[in-house]
Every structure is written in structure tokens, then in C-alpha cells.
Design an enzyme around this catalytic site. Structure first.
Site, short mmCIF file in Angstrom:
data_model
loop_
_atom_site.label_atom_id
_atom_site.label_comp_id
_atom_site.label_asym_id
_atom_site.label_seq_id
_atom_site.Cartn_x
_atom_site.Cartn_y
_atom_site.Cartn_z
N CYS A 271 -48.45 -32.09 21.89
CA CYS A 271 -47.81 -32.53 23.14
C CYS A 271 -47.83 -31.49 24.25
CB CYS A 271 -46.37 -32.93 22.86
SG CYS A 271 -46.25 -34.38 21.81
N ILE A 272 -47.09 -30.38 24.05
CA ILE A 272 -46.82 -29.47 25.17
C ILE A 272 -48.11 -28.85 25.75
CG2 ILE A 272 -45.37 -27.54 25.97
CD1 ILE A 272 -43.76 -29.94 24.98
#
Ligand SMILES: NC(=O)c1ccc[n+]([C@@H]2O[C@H](COP(=O)([O-])OP(=O)(O)OC[C@H]3O[C@@H](n4cnc5c(N)ncnc54)[C@H](O)[C@@H]3O)[C@@H](O)[C@H]2O)c1
Length: 433
Positions: A271-272
Site C-alpha cells: 500500500c504505502i
């Protein structure tokens, strides 16, 4: 015939989840716990077999929960998309990675949507959960689903609801993490809210699918940028001869206006490091350069190099070089207590140390083998910490809670600790980020 909302209220609606990974499997189990029959659809036959035989393959889904759901006849997994013709709702939880060029790869969303379009029928609700750029649901999914002649908001519903799962978080899970929902029409939002409010404690509706897509990207960009800032502060503290961890701990005592983020060997996970690029890519179409995103990405992707410079300095202080030194990397996962190596900075640290001639081994209790690009390694046995004295340097990349850090310090020659895992242990062989 009952409307979708009536079926949801009576729990007679038949639910589907496409993509039974870190997001899809816990979601499917939560729907089962809420009393629904759920069909999980995945292309990966091994995952299907595993679910149907009651075995989990991710930390956030317990074997017992899968077995209970199967025993009650509520959960079933298949690779056969034709089951979609009998399902009232379908939640899409497929991957949204980046291409090598850092452009979004929405091919998984597209192929799942094409399958749904074959079987779309009146009354069906489709919800996209995969993280993506603002506009995806409306510009990519909607035309595909309407191509068979049905009309959104009249014949079927379409919404976006971003998954916010934080793997192995003991406090927040699918159930107690509030869920954002934005539909193409008001009716779409209502249908999706009716469904999710049965499985999650709090549902928050927003004005559109674009708004819901943007909420998720704000959340993840916020993390990426703040981690980028604190990584830069770590580099600054290093230059000024200060302990960044002491500075953050002291700053975090301020009861307002400060939120602690911690430095580390670089960003990891699905994600990040990935999601903010979905936003910056979209903005390029408007001739706008999303500078915070690009700058944070630059700082964060350079952290493995900073770690390697720390290892080099630590060895140099003992008249050694990386070239020819035996170095053990502790932890390969992108974050503590998970078995996920996607985008893990450990892979970069290992690769960079190897390029400099280091003789690299690794240990990770959650990852027995590393079969990555140009990498084929097995985790060494660490049942006895005394083995650490055979290495010139130990590099803590992932702070798994199962490690005994006092023993790591006692048995290692030098430790480069990128996570402050040795917090509270005083020894002159520890080098912190
Ligand atoms: N993992 C997280 O912590 C997390 C948190 C929030 C949001 N997300 C987002 O959720 C989405 C899914 O992430 P994930 O971590 O669950 O991914 P994952 O790789 O763990 O799972 C995705 C699953 O989808 C399957 N799949 C791929 N294409 C398919 C298709 N066409 N039809 C059916 N199945 C298909 C894969 O086999 C896999 O099992 C991504 O967009 C991600 O950004 C992930």
C-alpha cells in the site's frame, strides 16, 4: 420479489468476494460472521483448495474461523466465475500494483470487471475495494458493466469502498475499522451502505465514488509523506550526531499538534509505497506535479542506501569492509510479525549489501524462503542465538516480536538497528539509524 436491501436485511442475500488475499479473505469471513452465505472467487487454485479445506494462509484469518464458516455452510471458494450469476453482491479485492515505470497497473481490476460484466443481472451490487486513482470506478468499471444494456442506479448498483485493513493490528480489524462508501448514484450508496453496515460497526458515506477513492489516497499519502519527513529527520539527526529516536519520543509527549511517525529502512508492503503513485500519475494528466508525493518517495526509496552506509561505517570502525564480511539480515518481511515481503526494504538492503561483496544470510521466522528477482535464499536457523557470533554484523531490518533482542545484542559482534528494536538495551555494539 425482495429488493436487494430487503434480502440484505433478511440475510438471504448471497454475497461474493473476488480476490481472496489479505483483504478479501478477512472480509469474506466478516460477512460470514454477520450471517451471510459468501462465495470467494480467486484465480489461485491453491488458495481455493486451502480455504475449502479450512486452512488459512494469512495472519489475519484464523483456521478456526474458516472451518466454522465452512461447517455452517456459509463459506465456499471457487475459481469458476459463472457463480456470479447467482450472487446478489460482489466485492472486488484484487491487487493494484505499479508497473516498473511506476504507472498504475489496473489490469487485475479490468479482468475481474470483465468477468462480472458477463454475469451482471438486475438487482446486483458491485463494490470495488482495491485502492486506485480517483475516477477508476466511474471511468473504467461503469462503462464495462453498462455495456450489456443494464443501467446503473436503475438495474444494478456500483460503489467504491476502500479497504483499510492493517495486517496483524490487534486493536483494529475489518469489523471495528469504519468503512467509507461512495456510490455512483444515491441508490448505489444506500445499497452498499446497507450491505457493509451488517459486517462493520460504522459506515461513513461520501458524495461519490471519486471522493471515496480520494479518501483512501489521502490516508496513504499522509503516511508516506510523514514517514518520508521522519526518515529525513533521521538523516539530519545522524549528521548532527543526535539520536532520532530520543527526539521523536520527547516530541511525542506534546499532547496536541504532533503525531509520531518512525524512521526505518524504507517503505514496504502493497500500500504505502505504491498507492500515492496512483494519485501522482492521475495528476500528470492535469499537468500537475504532486511534489510532496515525489519527494517523500525519493527520500523513502533512498533509505536502504542509508542503512548500507551505516553498515559500512560500523564495519569500517572495526577495520572491516562490507566486501567479504559475513552479514546477517534479521527480518525480511516489510513489517513486524507478518509473512509478507511485497516491496520489503529488506530485499533492497540484501541486494545492495550483496552488490558490495557482502556474504549475506537472513533469518525471518515468517518467511522460510526468499524467491525474488535474482534472489534465492533460505532463512537460517536461529534457535540458538550463539550462531550470531559467526557474523561480522547483524542488521535488524524487521522488528519481529518473537526475537529476543537482548540475546541478539549479547551474541552479535555489531548490530545495525534500523527499527529501534533494541530500545532500552545499553551496549556499545549497537548502531542505530
Ligand atoms: N494488504 C493490505 O494491507 C491492504 C490494505 C488496504 C488496501 N489494500 C488494497 O486491497 C487490494 C487487494 O490487496 P491484497 O493485499 O488483498 O492483495 P493480495 O495479492 O493479497 O490478494 C489479491 C488476490 O486477488 C487474486 N486475483 C488477482 N486477479 C484476480 C482476478 N482477475 N480474479 C480473481 N482473483 C484475482 C489473487 O490471486 C490474490 O489471491 C489492493 O488494491 C490493495 O492496495 C491492501
Amino acid at each position: 420479489m425482495d429488493s436487494l436491501i430487503q434480502k440484505i436485511d433478511k440475510k438471504s442475500a448471497r454475497l461474493g468476494v473476488i480476490g481472496m488475499g489479505y483483504v478479501g479473505l478477512p472480509l469474506a469471513l466478516e460477512f460470514c460472521k454477520a450471517g451471510f452465505d459468501v462465495t470467494g472467487i480467486d484465480l489461485d487454485k491453491k488458495k481455493i483448495e486451502s480455504i475449502n479445506s479450512g486452512k488459512s494462509y494469512i495472519e489475519d484469518a484464523a483456521d478456526e474461523d474458516i472451518q466454522k464458516a465452512i461447517g455452517q455452510g456459509r463459506l465456499h471458494a471457487t475459481a469458476d466465475f459463472s457463480v456470479l450469476s447467482q450472487l446478489d453482491t460482489v466485492s472486488i479485492c484484487v491487487p493494484t500494483p505499479l508497473r516498473k515505470t511506476k504507472d498504475p497497473d489496473i489490469s487485475y481490476i479490468l479482468s475481474a470487471t470483465q468477468e462480472i460484466a458477463k454475469y451482471i443481472h438486475r438487482g446486483q451490487l458491485v463494490v470495488l475495494e482495491s485502492t486506485t486513482y480517483p475516477g477508476t470506478t466511474e471511468e473504467i468499471i461503469l462503462p464495462e458493466l453498462e455495456s450489456k444494456g443494464l443501467k446503473v442506479g436503475v438495474d444494478f448498483s456500483l460503489a467504491f469502498s476502500p479497504e483499510r485493513i492493517d495486517p496483524v493490528n490487534k486493536q483494529f480489524n475489518t469489523r471495528n475499522t469504519p468503512k467509507i462508501i461512495g456510490g455512483i448514484t444515491t441508490k448505489c450508496t444506500e445499497s452498499a451502505a446497507a450491505l457493509y453496515s451488517k459486517a462493520v460497526d460504522k459506515v461513513i458515506t461520501v458524495s461519490s465514488t471519486r471522493a471515496a477513492e480520494m479518501v483512501k489516497l489521502l490516508e496513504n499519502t499522509f503516511r508516506a509523506v510523514n514517514i518520508g519527513l521522519v526518515n529525513e529527520i533521521a538523516i539530519i539527526c545522524n549528521k548532527l550526531g543526535m539520536d532520532v529516536w530520543e527526539i521523536i519520543d520527547a516530541a511525542a509527549t506534546k499532547p496536541f499538534g504532533f503525531m509520531p511517525f518512525y524512521p526505518g529502512p524504507g517503505l514496504g508492503g502493497h500500500c504505502i509505497p505504491v498507492d500515492p503513485h496512483y494519485l501522482s500519475w492521475k495528476l500528470k494528466m492535469f499537468n500537475y506535479n504532486a511534489r510532496f508525493i515525489e519527494l517523500a518517495s525519493e527520500v523513502n526509496t533512498n533509505m536502504p542506501y542509508f542503512v548500507v552506509s551505516k553498515v559500512s561505517d560500523a564495519l569500517n570502525a572495526r577495520k572491516k569492509s562490507i566486501n567479504g564480511s559475513k552479514i546477517l539480515v534479521l527480518g525480511a518481511a516489510y513489517k513486524k510479525d507478518v509473512g509478507d515481503v511485497r516491496e520489503s526494504p529488506a530485499l533492497d538492503v540484501i541486494r545492495l549489501l550483496k552488490e558490495k561483496g557482502g556474504l549475506i544470510s537472513y533469518n525471518d521466522p515468517h518467511i522460510p524462503h526468499l524467491h525474488e528477482e535474482n534472489m534465492d535464499m533460505s532463512s537460517i536457523d536461529l534457535s540458538n542465538y550463539s550462531i550470531l557470533d559467526q557474523y561480522d554484523c547483524t542488521v535488524i531490518v524487521t522488528n519481529h516480536s518473537s526475537y529476543d533482542y537482548q540475546q541478539v545484542v549479547d551474541c552479535s559482534s555489531i548490530i545495525v538497528d534500523t527499527r529501534n528494536a533494541t530500545r532500552g538495551i545499553i551496549s556499545d555494539n549497537i548502531v542505530k539509524l
